[in-house]
Design an enzyme around this catalytic site. Structure first.
Site, PDB file in Angstrom:
ATOM      1  N   HIS A 145      50.469  11.518  89.645  1.00 13.71           N
ATOM      2  CA  HIS A 145      50.906  10.185  89.204  1.00 13.71           C
ATOM      3  C   HIS A 145      49.854   9.168  89.623  1.00 13.71           C
ATOM      4  O   HIS A 145      49.388   9.186  90.766  1.00 13.71           O
ATOM      5  CB  HIS A 145      52.257   9.829  89.822  1.00 13.71           C
ATOM      6  CG  HIS A 145      52.775   8.501  89.355  1.00 13.71           C
ATOM      7  ND1 HIS A 145      53.345   8.324  88.112  1.00 13.71           N
ATOM      8  CD2 HIS A 145      52.764   7.282  89.948  1.00 13.71           C
ATOM      9  CE1 HIS A 145      53.674   7.044  87.960  1.00 13.71           C
ATOM     10  NE2 HIS A 145      53.336   6.398  89.061  1.00 13.71           N
ATOM     11  N   GLN A 197      38.078   8.658  91.091  1.00 15.02           N
ATOM     12  CA  GLN A 197      38.022   8.598  92.551  1.00 15.02           C
ATOM     13  C   GLN A 197      39.201   9.274  93.236  1.00 15.02           C
ATOM     14  O   GLN A 197      39.109   9.616  94.421  1.00 15.02           O
ATOM     15  CB  GLN A 197      37.928   7.134  93.010  1.00 15.02           C
ATOM     16  CG  GLN A 197      36.654   6.442  92.585  1.00 15.02           C
ATOM     17  CD  GLN A 197      36.548   5.025  93.124  1.00 15.02           C
ATOM     18  OE1 GLN A 197      37.318   4.594  93.975  1.00 15.02           O
ATOM     19  NE2 GLN A 197      35.566   4.277  92.628  1.00 15.02           N
ATOM     20  N   GLU A 249      42.482  11.062  91.194  1.00 18.92           N
ATOM     21  CA  GLU A 249      43.202  12.152  90.514  1.00 18.92           C
ATOM     22  C   GLU A 249      42.396  13.448  90.464  1.00 18.92           C
ATOM     23  O   GLU A 249      42.920  14.530  90.761  1.00 18.92           O
ATOM     24  CB  GLU A 249      43.574  11.730  89.086  1.00 18.92           C
ATOM     25  CG  GLU A 249      44.585  10.609  89.010  1.00 18.92           C
ATOM     26  CD  GLU A 249      44.920  10.249  87.568  1.00 18.92           C
ATOM     27  OE1 GLU A 249      45.088  11.167  86.750  1.00 18.92           O
ATOM     28  OE2 GLU A 249      45.021   9.041  87.266  1.00 18.92           O
ATOM     29  N   ASP A 279      59.545  10.789  89.650  1.00 20.63           N
ATOM     30  CA  ASP A 279      58.522  10.508  90.670  1.00 20.63           C
ATOM     31  C   ASP A 279      59.122  10.427  92.072  1.00 20.63           C
ATOM     32  O   ASP A 279      58.634   9.674  92.923  1.00 20.63           O
ATOM     33  CB  ASP A 279      57.762   9.211  90.343  1.00 20.63           C
ATOM     34  CG  ASP A 279      57.070   9.249  88.985  1.00 20.63           C
ATOM     35  OD1 ASP A 279      56.621  10.330  88.580  1.00 20.63           O
ATOM     36  OD2 ASP A 279      57.001   8.200  88.327  1.00 20.63           O
ATOM     37  N   ARG A 308      66.112  17.185  70.658  1.00 18.08           N
ATOM     38  CA  ARG A 308      65.409  17.176  71.938  1.00 18.08           C
ATOM     39  C   ARG A 308      65.840  18.367  72.791  1.00 18.08           C
ATOM     40  O   ARG A 308      65.037  18.968  73.501  1.00 18.08           O
ATOM     41  CB  ARG A 308      65.740  15.860  72.634  1.00 18.08           C
ATOM     42  CG  ARG A 308      64.698  15.269  73.523  1.00 18.08           C
ATOM     43  CD  ARG A 308      63.427  14.881  72.825  1.00 18.08           C
ATOM     44  NE  ARG A 308      62.461  14.504  73.854  1.00 18.08           N
ATOM     45  CZ  ARG A 308      61.247  14.085  73.638  1.00 18.08           C
ATOM     46  NH1 ARG A 308      60.796  13.961  72.414  1.00 18.08           N
ATOM     47  NH2 ARG A 308      60.447  13.787  74.629  1.00 18.08           N
ATOM     48  N   GLY A 347      43.176  15.590  78.533  1.00 17.87           N
ATOM     49  CA  GLY A 347      43.026  16.740  79.425  1.00 17.87           C
ATOM     50  C   GLY A 347      41.930  16.604  80.463  1.00 17.87           C
ATOM     51  O   GLY A 347      41.346  17.605  80.878  1.00 17.87           O
TER      52      GLY A 347
END
Length: 208
Positions: free
Chosen positions: A110, A179, A181, A151, A66, A12
């Site tokens: 990402h 740097q 995210e 993505d 699922r 987290g």
């Protein structure tokens, strides 16, 4: 006030960056209405509880299939009634049903410069292993809207990070988080909270 539900799988750190940036008013007009993890042991759940944020685990291990898990996940998100769903290191595929419930209202961080090192198989440390194996000199991170591809949604923000000689996947992963995210995810949330992002012709446009 933009209400966000943050989905997480592990430690987290991106959630913490969001919490901190809301606290220091870098992210404005925003509150976290809930945190959901697919992992009972995720430290992210402790981070949420420490800050008085409603948090719960919805794990596929607790359901017979699922499909039932994904239904429960969608219901869990809906219970928080968010304006925006933020995938902050959430290692579960988001189903078309969830995406259709929140069109252009789900964003993901990402750890590469999409379209490089993204798509099937590129998640977590695998991304950074791929970067080092290919020998590229610059990597980074991308915040994008989530669509039904992997993505492939409209890109909101990107930030480059230099690859250094002797980098390990772990060292590179940490530097990309520190740097890139932890900066562009809060920045993207703030832009959305203040009505400065819209999607036109499949592309995200940032308004002045």
């Amino acid at each position: 006030m933009l209400k966000i539900c943050v989905l997480v799988s592990g430690g987290g750190t991106n959630l913490q960056a969001i919490i901190d940036r809301i606290a220091d008013n870098t992210i404005t007009n925003t509150e976290i209405c809930g945190v959901i993890s697919n992992n009972h042991d995720a430290y992210a759940l402790e981070r949420a509880k420490t800050h008085g944020i409603p948090a719960r685990c919805i794990s596929p291990k607790d359901f017979e299939s699922r499909a039932v898990f994904h239904d429960a996940l969608l219901e869990g998100i809906k219970e928080y009634n968010p304006d925006l769903v933020v995938l902050a290191g959430f290692l579960v595929n988001i189903t078309p049903e969830i995406i259709r419930a929140y069109p252009n209202r789900i964003i993901n961080i990402h750890p590469s410069l999409i379209p490089s090192f993204c798509g099937k198989g590129f998640y977590g440390l695998h991304v950074h292993e791929g970067v080092l194996a290919r020998g590229v000199k610059v990597t980074g991170a991308t915040v994008h809207f989530v669509d039904e591809g992997t993505d492939t949604g409209p890109i909101i923000l990107q930030k480059p990070v230099e690859v250094l000689q002797g980098d390990t996947p772990e060292a590179l992963q940490r530097r990309v988080m520190e740097q890139a995210e932890w900066h562009i995810l809060p920045q993207a949330i703030d832009l959305i909270a203040n009505g400065k992002v819209k999607v036109e012709d499949g592309k995200a446009v940032i308004l002045n």
